[in-house]
Design a protein around this motif. Structure first.
Motif, short mmCIF file in Angstrom:
data_model
loop_
_atom_site.label_atom_id
_atom_site.label_comp_id
_atom_site.label_asym_id
_atom_site.label_seq_id
_atom_site.Cartn_x
_atom_site.Cartn_y
_atom_site.Cartn_z
N PHE A 1 0.83 -1.20 0.00
CA PHE A 1 0.00 0.00 0.00
C PHE A 1 0.87 1.26 0.00
CE2 PHE A 1 -2.75 3.27 1.83
CZ PHE A 1 -3.85 3.15 1.01
N ALA A 2 1.91 1.25 0.80
CA ALA A 2 2.81 2.41 0.86
C ALA A 2 3.46 2.68 -0.49
CB ALA A 2 3.89 2.18 1.92
N ILE A 3 3.91 1.63 -1.14
CA ILE A 3 4.53 1.80 -2.47
C ILE A 3 3.52 2.39 -3.44
CG2 ILE A 3 5.47 0.54 -4.44
CD1 ILE A 3 6.77 -1.36 -2.34
N LEU A 4 2.30 1.88 -3.41
CA LEU A 4 1.27 2.39 -4.32
C LEU A 4 0.93 3.85 -4.04
CD1 LEU A 4 -0.93 -0.81 -4.43
CD2 LEU A 4 0.36 0.17 -6.35
N VAL A 5 0.85 4.23 -2.77
CA VAL A 5 0.57 5.63 -2.43
C VAL A 5 1.70 6.52 -2.92
CG1 VAL A 5 0.32 7.28 -0.53
CG2 VAL A 5 -0.96 5.13 -0.49
N LEU A 6 2.93 6.10 -2.72
CA LEU A 6 4.07 6.90 -3.18
C LEU A 6 4.10 7.00 -4.71
CD1 LEU A 6 6.78 5.71 -0.65
CD2 LEU A 6 5.53 7.89 -0.65
#
Length: 140
Positions: A74-79
């Motif tokens: 999720f963090a990678i996708l948000v970034l």
């Protein structure tokens, strides 16, 4: 300039992931005498083996792992969404939903309040949030 909600949620998720080890360590270090098997080893081996712990402590360990499993993608996708300038209503509501689901999952898992089928449904909800965020990135 204010930080977008999606990045604020990501910061909260990161802090949660960085802190969710605490219930496990508290549980390990507050085990009442006799709550562990008599043949359980002392020291680090006992701490490193969640299977030797009380049920809620085992659940705390797994709740932390589950957050890491979903939090990282999720963090990678948000970034990536930030980089692609893809933030919009979909990413905003997806981020908020993900945070609510992850808090509910951790609390429900550790306390055993979220039993079958609720806990897996909450986890699937987090996965759907990852898919929605991925869609926003790929559609940008």
């Amino acid at each position: 300039m204010t930080m977008p909600v999606e990045l604020t949620v990501l910061a909260v998720i990161a802090l949660m992931a960085a802190s969710l080890w605490i219930p496990y360590i508290v549980g390990v270090n507050t085990a009442p005498k006799g709550s562990l098997p008599a043949d359980a080893p002392d020291g680090f081996v006992r701490i490193a083996n969640p299977a030797l712990q009380r049920p809620w402590v085992q659940r705390a360990y797994r709740a932390h792992l589950n957050l890491l499993e979903q939090g990282m993608p999720f963090a990678i996708l948000v970034l990536l969404a930030d980089r692609a300038d893809a933030f919009g209503p979909l990413t905003l509501w997806t981020s908020v939903a993900f945070l609510v689901l992850r808090v509910a999952h951790a609390v429900g898992y550790i306390t055993a309040g979220a039993r079958l089928p609720l806990r897996p449904l909450i986890f699937v909800g987090g996965w759907l949030c990852c898919l929605a965020m991925g869609f926003a990135v790929l559609a940008a």
